[in-house]
Design a protein around this motif. Structure first.
Motif, PDB file in Angstrom:
ATOM      1  N   SER A  21      77.446 -37.453  46.240  1.00 10.00           N
ATOM      2  CA  SER A  21      76.827 -38.465  45.392  1.00 10.00           C
ATOM      3  C   SER A  21      77.492 -38.535  44.019  1.00 10.00           C
ATOM      4  CB  SER A  21      75.332 -38.155  45.250  1.00 10.00           C
ATOM      5  OG  SER A  21      74.693 -39.154  44.511  1.00 10.00           O
ATOM      6  N   LEU A  22      77.762 -37.387  43.423  1.00 16.47           N
ATOM      7  CA  LEU A  22      78.392 -37.376  42.091  1.00 16.47           C
ATOM      8  C   LEU A  22      79.779 -38.004  42.113  1.00 16.47           C
ATOM      9  CD1 LEU A  22      77.352 -33.902  40.646  1.00 16.47           C
ATOM     10  CD2 LEU A  22      76.672 -36.165  39.817  1.00 16.47           C
ATOM     11  N   ARG A  23      80.508 -37.755  43.178  1.00 20.98           N
ATOM     12  CA  ARG A  23      81.855 -38.326  43.274  1.00 20.98           C
ATOM     13  C   ARG A  23      81.787 -39.852  43.351  1.00 20.98           C
ATOM     14  NH1 ARG A  23      86.619 -35.842  47.033  1.00 20.98           N
ATOM     15  NH2 ARG A  23      88.158 -37.412  46.564  1.00 20.98           N
ATOM     16  N   PHE A  24      80.845 -40.367  44.119  1.00 19.32           N
ATOM     17  CA  PHE A  24      80.683 -41.819  44.196  1.00 19.32           C
ATOM     18  C   PHE A  24      80.133 -42.362  42.881  1.00 19.32           C
ATOM     19  CE2 PHE A  24      78.263 -45.656  45.755  1.00 19.32           C
ATOM     20  CZ  PHE A  24      79.384 -46.457  45.865  1.00 19.32           C
ATOM     21  N   ALA A  25      79.206 -41.625  42.255  1.00 22.77           N
ATOM     22  CA  ALA A  25      78.629 -42.060  40.985  1.00 22.77           C
ATOM     23  C   ALA A  25      79.709 -42.238  39.924  1.00 22.77           C
ATOM     24  CB  ALA A  25      77.575 -41.064  40.509  1.00 22.77           C
ATOM     25  N   ALA A  26      80.711 -41.392  39.946  1.00 21.38           N
ATOM     26  CA  ALA A  26      81.808 -41.525  38.981  1.00 21.38           C
ATOM     27  C   ALA A  26      82.514 -42.868  39.154  1.00 21.38           C
ATOM     28  CB  ALA A  26      82.793 -40.374  39.146  1.00 21.38           C
ATOM     29  N   GLU A  27      82.599 -43.343  40.389  1.00 21.29           N
ATOM     30  CA  GLU A  27      83.242 -44.635  40.671  1.00 21.29           C
ATOM     31  C   GLU A  27      82.448 -45.795  40.053  1.00 21.29           C
ATOM     32  OE1 GLU A  27      85.971 -45.608  42.635  1.00 21.29           O
ATOM     33  OE2 GLU A  27      86.600 -43.510  42.791  1.00 21.29           O
ATOM     34  N   TYR A  28      81.151 -45.877  40.394  1.00 24.54           N
ATOM     35  CA  TYR A  28      80.396 -47.027  39.897  1.00 24.54           C
ATOM     36  C   TYR A  28      80.020 -46.873  38.432  1.00 24.54           C
ATOM     37  CZ  TYR A  28      76.193 -44.391  41.406  1.00 24.54           C
ATOM     38  OH  TYR A  28      75.232 -43.444  41.615  1.00 24.54           O
ATOM     39  N   ARG A  29      79.895 -45.648  37.938  1.00 22.16           N
ATOM     40  CA  ARG A  29      79.629 -45.471  36.507  1.00 22.16           C
ATOM     41  C   ARG A  29      80.832 -45.935  35.691  1.00 22.16           C
ATOM     42  NH1 ARG A  29      78.801 -40.294  36.272  1.00 22.16           N
ATOM     43  NH2 ARG A  29      76.640 -40.482  36.862  1.00 22.16           N
ATOM     44  N   GLY A  30      82.028 -45.575  36.139  1.00 22.20           N
ATOM     45  CA  GLY A  30      83.235 -45.986  35.435  1.00 22.20           C
ATOM     46  C   GLY A  30      83.452 -47.483  35.457  1.00 22.20           C
ATOM     47  N   ARG A  31      83.120 -48.106  36.566  1.00 23.56           N
ATOM     48  CA  ARG A  31      83.355 -49.540  36.715  1.00 23.56           C
ATOM     49  C   ARG A  31      82.233 -50.404  36.139  1.00 23.56           C
ATOM     50  NH1 ARG A  31      86.260 -52.144  41.783  1.00 23.56           N
ATOM     51  NH2 ARG A  31      87.315 -50.161  41.500  1.00 23.56           N
ATOM     52  N   TYR A  32      80.980 -49.973  36.317  1.00 19.66           N
ATOM     53  CA  TYR A  32      79.835 -50.810  35.946  1.00 19.66           C
ATOM     54  C   TYR A  32      78.897 -50.161  34.926  1.00 19.66           C
ATOM     55  CZ  TYR A  32      81.263 -53.316  40.116  1.00 19.66           C
ATOM     56  OH  TYR A  32      81.987 -54.000  41.050  1.00 19.66           O
ATOM     57  N   MET A  34      76.762 -47.786  35.351  1.00 21.58           N
ATOM     58  CA  MET A  34      75.491 -47.821  36.051  1.00 21.58           C
ATOM     59  C   MET A  34      75.052 -46.394  36.397  1.00 21.58           C
ATOM     60  SD  MET A  34      74.696 -49.913  39.597  1.00 21.58           S
ATOM     61  CE  MET A  34      75.622 -51.310  39.009  1.00 21.58           C
ATOM     62  N   THR A  35      73.762 -46.111  36.247  1.00 24.93           N
ATOM     63  CA  THR A  35      73.215 -44.810  36.614  1.00 24.93           C
ATOM     64  C   THR A  35      72.932 -44.761  38.123  1.00 24.93           C
ATOM     65  OG1 THR A  35      70.917 -45.493  36.320  1.00 24.93           O
ATOM     66  CG2 THR A  35      72.084 -44.623  34.356  1.00 24.93           C
ATOM     67  N   ARG A  36      72.667 -43.564  38.647  1.00 23.60           N
ATOM     68  CA  ARG A  36      72.319 -43.451  40.064  1.00 23.60           C
ATOM     69  C   ARG A  36      71.047 -44.216  40.407  1.00 23.60           C
ATOM     70  NH1 ARG A  36      73.378 -37.451  42.379  1.00 23.60           N
ATOM     71  NH2 ARG A  36      73.011 -36.766  40.270  1.00 23.60           N
ATOM     72  N   PRO A  37      69.977 -44.108  39.618  1.00 19.11           N
ATOM     73  CA  PRO A  37      68.788 -44.915  39.948  1.00 19.11           C
ATOM     74  C   PRO A  37      69.067 -46.421  39.934  1.00 19.11           C
ATOM     75  CG  PRO A  37      68.170 -43.126  38.497  1.00 19.11           C
ATOM     76  CD  PRO A  37      69.673 -43.132  38.562  1.00 19.11           C
ATOM     77  N   GLU A  38      69.908 -46.876  39.005  1.00 23.38           N
ATOM     78  CA  GLU A  38      70.263 -48.298  38.979  1.00 23.38           C
ATOM     79  C   GLU A  38      71.033 -48.680  40.240  1.00 23.38           C
ATOM     80  OE1 GLU A  38      70.524 -48.236  34.131  1.00 23.38           O
ATOM     81  OE2 GLU A  38      72.321 -48.810  35.249  1.00 23.38           O
ATOM     82  N   TRP A  39      71.975 -47.836  40.642  1.00 19.32           N
ATOM     83  CA  TRP A  39      72.749 -48.093  41.868  1.00 19.32           C
ATOM     84  C   TRP A  39      71.813 -48.143  43.070  1.00 19.32           C
ATOM     85  CZ3 TRP A  39      75.799 -49.464  45.566  1.00 19.32           C
ATOM     86  CH2 TRP A  39      75.881 -48.735  46.742  1.00 19.32           C
ATOM     87  N   ARG A  40      70.918 -47.174  43.178  1.00 19.01           N
ATOM     88  CA  ARG A  40      70.016 -47.131  44.333  1.00 19.01           C
ATOM     89  C   ARG A  40      69.091 -48.338  44.363  1.00 19.01           C
ATOM     90  NH1 ARG A  40      68.578 -40.698  43.973  1.00 19.01           N
ATOM     91  NH2 ARG A  40      70.578 -39.963  44.793  1.00 19.01           N
ATOM     92  N   THR A  41      68.629 -48.758  43.198  1.00 24.28           N
ATOM     93  CA  THR A  41      67.761 -49.937  43.118  1.00 24.28           C
ATOM     94  C   THR A  41      68.535 -51.191  43.517  1.00 24.28           C
ATOM     95  OG1 THR A  41      66.401 -48.895  41.415  1.00 24.28           O
ATOM     96  CG2 THR A  41      66.306 -51.312  41.567  1.00 24.28           C
ATOM     97  N   LEU A  42      69.721 -51.348  42.960  1.00 21.64           N
ATOM     98  CA  LEU A  42      70.572 -52.490  43.297  1.00 21.64           C
ATOM     99  C   LEU A  42      70.891 -52.497  44.796  1.00 21.64           C
ATOM    100  CD1 LEU A  42      72.432 -54.755  41.729  1.00 21.64           C
ATOM    101  CD2 LEU A  42      74.237 -53.209  42.429  1.00 21.64           C
ATOM    102  N   ALA A  43      71.229 -51.331  45.338  1.00 21.81           N
ATOM    103  CA  ALA A  43      71.575 -51.225  46.757  1.00 21.81           C
ATOM    104  C   ALA A  43      70.381 -51.550  47.646  1.00 21.81           C
ATOM    105  CB  ALA A  43      72.104 -49.823  47.061  1.00 21.81           C
TER     106      ALA A  43
END
Length: 146
Positions: A21-32, A34-43
């Protein structure tokens, strides 16, 4: 009594999930940014469409305060909109805006790319992992702790 934490299955599952999860979070945090809860909500909204915050929390296994903060942040970005339920004004229905759907589509591409990267890293072990995860989900999801 000896206890080998490193061999304790719940600990291992949590540690592995956190690393992935942290490895993927680095991808979307860097690009958008976005926090993990924001990603999960959006997803969740991208996958299921219109949902309530309670449904998002249940779907994503997130506490209501994390969902609430994520909803507020996504709304501030204009990626999500709320609509009060006419029959029960305590309930708000949430859905992605056109901009939110565009970001979700971009995130799906990013997620698929990351999943392919994981499959490459794991090689033939990916099939065994998927089977093992399915067994855990079948045995455990929906069961409440005693």
């Amino acid at each position: 009594m000896d206890f080998d934490l490193e061999a304790f299955l719940p600990y291992r599952l949590n540690r592995a999930a956190e690393c992935v999860s942290l490895r993927f979070a680095a991808e979307y945090r860097g690009r958008y940014d976005m926090t993990r809860p924001e990603w999960r909500t959006l997803a969740a909204l991208g996958a299921k469409g219109r949902m309530t915050a309670t449904e998002i929390g249940a779907h994503s296994a997130m506490h209501k305060t994390k969902v609430s903060r994520a909803v507020r942040a996504l709304e501030e970005r204009r990626w999500l909109r709320r609509q009060v339920d006419e029959a029960d004004r305590r309930i708000e229905h949430l859905e992605l805006t056109a901009a939110g759907r565009r970001i979700h589509a971009e995130m799906v591409v990013l997620a698929r790319r990351y999943e392919e990267e994981l499959a490459t890293l794991l090689g033939d072990g990916i099939r065994a992992l998927e089977a093992g995860l399915s067994a855990v989900e079948t045995a455990m999801i929906g069961r409440r702790p005693a």
